[in-house]
Design a protein around this motif. Sequence first.
Motif, PDB file in Angstrom:
ATOM      1  N   TYR A 145      -4.862   1.837 -11.681  1.00 56.92           N
ATOM      2  CA  TYR A 145      -5.354   0.371 -10.781  1.00 56.92           C
ATOM      3  C   TYR A 145      -4.606   0.683  -9.466  1.00 56.92           C
ATOM      4  O   TYR A 145      -5.341   0.158  -8.316  1.00 56.92           O
ATOM      5  CB  TYR A 145      -4.757  -0.762 -11.439  1.00 56.92           C
ATOM      6  N   LYS A 146      -3.481   1.193  -9.119  1.00 54.74           N
ATOM      7  CA  LYS A 146      -3.015   1.694  -7.824  1.00 54.74           C
ATOM      8  C   LYS A 146      -4.010   2.514  -6.922  1.00 54.74           C
ATOM      9  O   LYS A 146      -4.123   2.254  -5.737  1.00 54.74           O
ATOM     10  CB  LYS A 146      -1.560   2.107  -8.015  1.00 54.74           C
ATOM     11  N   GLU A 147      -4.405   3.414  -7.540  1.00 48.91           N
ATOM     12  CA  GLU A 147      -5.496   4.266  -6.940  1.00 48.91           C
ATOM     13  C   GLU A 147      -6.651   3.432  -6.492  1.00 48.91           C
ATOM     14  O   GLU A 147      -7.120   3.634  -5.312  1.00 48.91           O
ATOM     15  CB  GLU A 147      -5.882   5.227  -7.949  1.00 48.91           C
ATOM     16  N   ARG A 148      -7.157   2.646  -7.365  1.00 47.15           N
ATOM     17  CA  ARG A 148      -8.283   1.890  -6.758  1.00 47.15           C
ATOM     18  C   ARG A 148      -8.049   0.828  -5.745  1.00 47.15           C
ATOM     19  O   ARG A 148      -8.790   0.723  -4.889  1.00 47.15           O
ATOM     20  CB  ARG A 148      -8.787   0.999  -8.140  1.00 47.15           C
ATOM     21  N   ILE A 149      -6.882   0.160  -5.939  1.00 45.11           N
ATOM     22  CA  ILE A 149      -6.194  -0.877  -4.892  1.00 45.11           C
ATOM     23  C   ILE A 149      -6.235  -0.163  -3.443  1.00 45.11           C
ATOM     24  O   ILE A 149      -6.570  -0.447  -2.464  1.00 45.11           O
ATOM     25  CB  ILE A 149      -5.103  -1.177  -5.214  1.00 45.11           C
ATOM     26  N   VAL A 150      -5.339   1.239  -3.568  1.00 42.67           N
ATOM     27  CA  VAL A 150      -5.633   2.002  -2.336  1.00 42.67           C
ATOM     28  C   VAL A 150      -6.945   2.214  -1.614  1.00 42.67           C
ATOM     29  O   VAL A 150      -7.184   2.228  -0.496  1.00 42.67           O
ATOM     30  CB  VAL A 150      -4.596   3.391  -2.446  1.00 42.67           C
ATOM     31  N   GLY A 151      -7.818   2.778  -2.571  1.00 47.11           N
ATOM     32  CA  GLY A 151      -9.034   3.164  -2.338  1.00 47.11           C
ATOM     33  C   GLY A 151      -9.829   2.005  -1.718  1.00 47.11           C
ATOM     34  O   GLY A 151     -10.838   2.057  -0.919  1.00 47.11           O
ATOM     35  N   ALA A 152      -9.760   1.045  -2.332  1.00 44.83           N
ATOM     36  CA  ALA A 152     -10.388  -0.322  -1.898  1.00 44.83           C
ATOM     37  C   ALA A 152      -9.967  -0.755  -0.523  1.00 44.83           C
ATOM     38  O   ALA A 152     -10.713  -1.282   0.472  1.00 44.83           O
ATOM     39  CB  ALA A 152     -10.180  -1.458  -2.689  1.00 44.83           C
ATOM     40  N   TRP A 153      -8.783  -0.445   0.055  1.00 40.42           N
ATOM     41  CA  TRP A 153      -8.143  -0.824   1.127  1.00 40.42           C
ATOM     42  C   TRP A 153      -8.777   0.216   2.339  1.00 40.42           C
ATOM     43  O   TRP A 153      -9.087  -0.067   3.128  1.00 40.42           O
ATOM     44  CB  TRP A 153      -6.567  -0.787   1.321  1.00 40.42           C
ATOM     45  N   GLU A 154      -8.597   1.417   1.818  1.00 39.43           N
ATOM     46  CA  GLU A 154      -9.129   2.536   2.865  1.00 39.43           C
ATOM     47  C   GLU A 154     -10.760   2.160   3.157  1.00 39.43           C
ATOM     48  O   GLU A 154     -10.909   2.639   4.470  1.00 39.43           O
ATOM     49  CB  GLU A 154      -8.933   3.862   2.451  1.00 39.43           C
ATOM     50  N   ILE A 155     -11.535   2.056   2.210  1.00 39.86           N
ATOM     51  CA  ILE A 155     -13.024   1.802   2.467  1.00 39.86           C
ATOM     52  C   ILE A 155     -13.273   0.519   2.870  1.00 39.86           C
ATOM     53  O   ILE A 155     -13.903   0.463   3.909  1.00 39.86           O
ATOM     54  CB  ILE A 155     -13.732   2.086   1.090  1.00 39.86           C
ATOM     55  N   ASN A 156     -12.582  -0.675   2.417  1.00 38.83           N
ATOM     56  CA  ASN A 156     -13.257  -1.834   2.790  1.00 38.83           C
ATOM     57  C   ASN A 156     -12.034  -2.739   3.392  1.00 38.83           C
ATOM     58  O   ASN A 156     -12.458  -4.149   3.693  1.00 38.83           O
ATOM     59  CB  ASN A 156     -13.675  -2.677   1.372  1.00 38.83           C
ATOM     60  N   ARG A 157     -11.045  -2.428   3.518  1.00 40.88           N
ATOM     61  CA  ARG A 157      -9.812  -3.301   4.054  1.00 40.88           C
ATOM     62  C   ARG A 157      -9.838  -4.373   2.943  1.00 40.88           C
ATOM     63  O   ARG A 157      -9.384  -5.487   3.429  1.00 40.88           O
ATOM     64  CB  ARG A 157      -9.979  -3.577   5.444  1.00 40.88           C
ATOM     65  N   THR A 158      -9.672  -4.422   1.758  1.00 43.51           N
ATOM     66  CA  THR A 158      -9.408  -5.204   0.627  1.00 43.51           C
ATOM     67  C   THR A 158      -7.935  -5.269   0.493  1.00 43.51           C
ATOM     68  O   THR A 158      -7.274  -4.415   0.106  1.00 43.51           O
ATOM     69  CB  THR A 158     -10.181  -4.942  -0.695  1.00 43.51           C
ATOM     70  N   GLU A 159      -7.510  -6.352   0.888  1.00 45.38           N
ATOM     71  CA  GLU A 159      -5.961  -6.727   0.657  1.00 45.38           C
ATOM     72  C   GLU A 159      -5.523  -6.602  -0.749  1.00 45.38           C
ATOM     73  O   GLU A 159      -6.008  -7.041  -1.619  1.00 45.38           O
ATOM     74  CB  GLU A 159      -5.676  -8.242   1.548  1.00 45.38           C
ATOM     75  N   PRO A 160      -4.343  -5.948  -0.757  1.00 45.86           N
ATOM     76  CA  PRO A 160      -3.771  -5.646  -2.234  1.00 45.86           C
ATOM     77  C   PRO A 160      -3.296  -6.989  -2.719  1.00 45.86           C
ATOM     78  O   PRO A 160      -2.696  -7.732  -2.147  1.00 45.86           O
ATOM     79  CB  PRO A 160      -2.674  -4.547  -1.954  1.00 45.86           C
ATOM     80  N   LEU A 205       0.706  -1.177   0.021  1.00 46.27           N
ATOM     81  CA  LEU A 205       0.141  -0.131   0.001  1.00 46.27           C
ATOM     82  C   LEU A 205       0.886   1.251  -0.031  1.00 46.27           C
ATOM     83  O   LEU A 205       0.570   2.207  -0.629  1.00 46.27           O
ATOM     84  CB  LEU A 205      -0.868   0.030   1.277  1.00 46.27           C
ATOM     85  N   ASP A 206       1.807   1.366   0.890  1.00 45.83           N
ATOM     86  CA  ASP A 206       2.804   2.438   0.592  1.00 45.83           C
ATOM     87  C   ASP A 206       3.449   2.610  -0.397  1.00 45.83           C
ATOM     88  O   ASP A 206       3.580   3.885  -0.994  1.00 45.83           O
ATOM     89  CB  ASP A 206       3.748   2.414   1.918  1.00 45.83           C
ATOM     90  N   SER A 207       3.952   1.575  -1.238  1.00 43.44           N
ATOM     91  CA  SER A 207       4.622   1.886  -2.585  1.00 43.44           C
ATOM     92  C   SER A 207       3.498   2.358  -3.449  1.00 43.44           C
ATOM     93  O   SER A 207       3.911   3.258  -4.341  1.00 43.44           O
ATOM     94  CB  SER A 207       5.188   0.657  -2.917  1.00 43.44           C
ATOM     95  N   ALA A 208       2.308   1.896  -3.299  1.00 44.00           N
ATOM     96  CA  ALA A 208       1.126   2.565  -4.246  1.00 44.00           C
ATOM     97  C   ALA A 208       1.135   3.821  -4.124  1.00 44.00           C
ATOM     98  O   ALA A 208       0.955   4.706  -5.034  1.00 44.00           O
ATOM     99  CB  ALA A 208      -0.085   1.577  -4.229  1.00 44.00           C
ATOM    100  N   ARG A 209       0.742   4.083  -2.753  1.00 43.44           N
ATOM    101  CA  ARG A 209       0.657   5.577  -2.354  1.00 43.44           C
ATOM    102  C   ARG A 209       1.515   6.381  -2.946  1.00 43.44           C
ATOM    103  O   ARG A 209       1.320   7.634  -3.397  1.00 43.44           O
ATOM    104  CB  ARG A 209       0.313   5.593  -0.806  1.00 43.44           C
ATOM    105  N   GLY A 210       2.752   6.019  -2.618  1.00 40.63           N
ATOM    106  CA  GLY A 210       4.174   6.635  -3.093  1.00 40.63           C
ATOM    107  C   GLY A 210       4.072   6.789  -4.457  1.00 40.63           C
ATOM    108  O   GLY A 210       4.301   7.756  -5.171  1.00 40.63           O
ATOM    109  N   GLN A 211       3.549   5.808  -5.432  1.00 35.14           N
ATOM    110  CA  GLN A 211       3.671   6.074  -6.679  1.00 35.14           C
ATOM    111  C   GLN A 211       2.594   6.902  -7.270  1.00 35.14           C
ATOM    112  O   GLN A 211       2.800   7.876  -8.130  1.00 35.14           O
ATOM    113  CB  GLN A 211       2.950   4.568  -7.454  1.00 35.14           C
ATOM    114  N   ILE A 212       1.314   7.174  -6.634  1.00 33.12           N
ATOM    115  CA  ILE A 212       0.246   8.087  -6.877  1.00 33.12           C
ATOM    116  C   ILE A 212       0.964   9.644  -6.552  1.00 33.12           C
ATOM    117  O   ILE A 212       0.523  10.417  -7.465  1.00 33.12           O
ATOM    118  CB  ILE A 212      -1.051   7.827  -6.047  1.00 33.12           C
ATOM    119  N   ALA A 213       1.449   9.566  -5.636  1.00 31.10           N
ATOM    120  CA  ALA A 213       1.967  11.168  -4.978  1.00 31.10           C
ATOM    121  C   ALA A 213       3.200  11.443  -6.044  1.00 31.10           C
ATOM    122  O   ALA A 213       3.132  12.669  -6.403  1.00 31.10           O
ATOM    123  CB  ALA A 213       2.154  11.108  -3.623  1.00 31.10           C
TER     124      ALA A 213
END
Length: 413
Positions: free
Chosen positions: A386-401, A333-341
């Motif tokens: 796709y990384k934005e969706r993965i991060v969002g899915a975790w924040e909302i539903n705690r869906t494992e990446p 998740l942190d690598s994905a957040r980092g990619q987005i930013a």
Amino acid sequence: MTFSHSNDAPILSRGADYEQVASRFRPIFDRIAEGAIERERERSLPHEQIAWLKQAGFGAVRVPVEYGGAGLSLPQLVQLLIELGEADSALPQALRGHFAFVEDRLNAPASANRDTWFRRFVAGEIFGNAWTEVGDVAIGDVITRVSRNGNGWVVNGTKYYTTGSIFADWIDVYARRDPDGTDVIAAVSTHQPGVRTTDDWDGFGQRTTGSGTTVFEAAHVDEENIIDFSTRFKYQTAFYQLVLLATTAGAGRAALRDISREVRERRRVFSHGNASSVSQDVQVQQVVGQVAARVFAADATAVSAAQASQRAYEARFGGDEREERDANIAAELDSARGQIAVTSLVLQATTDLFNALGASGTSESRLLDRHWRNARTVASHNPIIYKERIVGAWEINRTEPPYVWQIGKGKSQ
């Protein structure tokens, strides 16, 4: 040097004196930077520059000190790759496959084979990468095969996006083993006639990363160097992304360096500007300040994003499965957040730099556009949507990446 692979407490790379390690390589980075524009203009591959890094032990900076390496932590590795990326953003990406294989061996159980790889890394041997299949291949399928040939094993297949392989001593090949159908990693030596790499990457950026096609025709691989993919280090996708973050942040630093120099040296001004010299024009100073802030934020984000992967690496040996699982989720998740930013920050910075110059800033002689082209190309490797969706899915539903993903033809096609 004699290595030990006893059952004592594991020897890990938890970090070192960063300035002491970085100071060894900065003179080499300076030499690399001197020819970066010319290599870009001529599309000249950095064989010599990669050799400088090999000879200086750059490929062993993650290997523990006790085994002859520098013992850097993952955040420190990212920091060092950012510095290299400022000199030439092609080089950290060209070494991405190498550092991934090093990371895998760092996560492997202690053994004589692992010690052998550590010795090779310390001696300067480096890896390339060959994972992506070419042709009409469906998602989940693997055409490249590892199979028996008499008393030995051989690899046959064709791969694309084989970044860094043209410079490498070894290639990390993703393949399927016959006859059992197990997905494996084959560490294949490039020093044999059965391996051919072509620099046919035609992207508009990152032109000298040594990406392209590699063909394996009955390429020999030792049985001990065929590794079940199921044992691959768990935060690998996060790690690959971290190298791209460092590459992107390095391109941003190079853009800031170049725009600052261009403004400082510029003599022509506009009649409707704010000063008799561009360097004193407050609006131009504002533009450069904004670029500097975005680059600063990209640097900090890239290094910070690596902390979770370092925790995952250490948790691998901690004996607590829940802690390790949580650490791997955080790493992804942190690598994905980092990619987005980082993508957003650097693409904006490499565009805005032109606001500080006139039309002459677009001159081919300056090649200032290379910073945007390089950052845009790196950002396109792993689709950010796709990384934005993965991060969002975790924040909302705690869906494992997802930890592993592939590209290929969809099942409905």
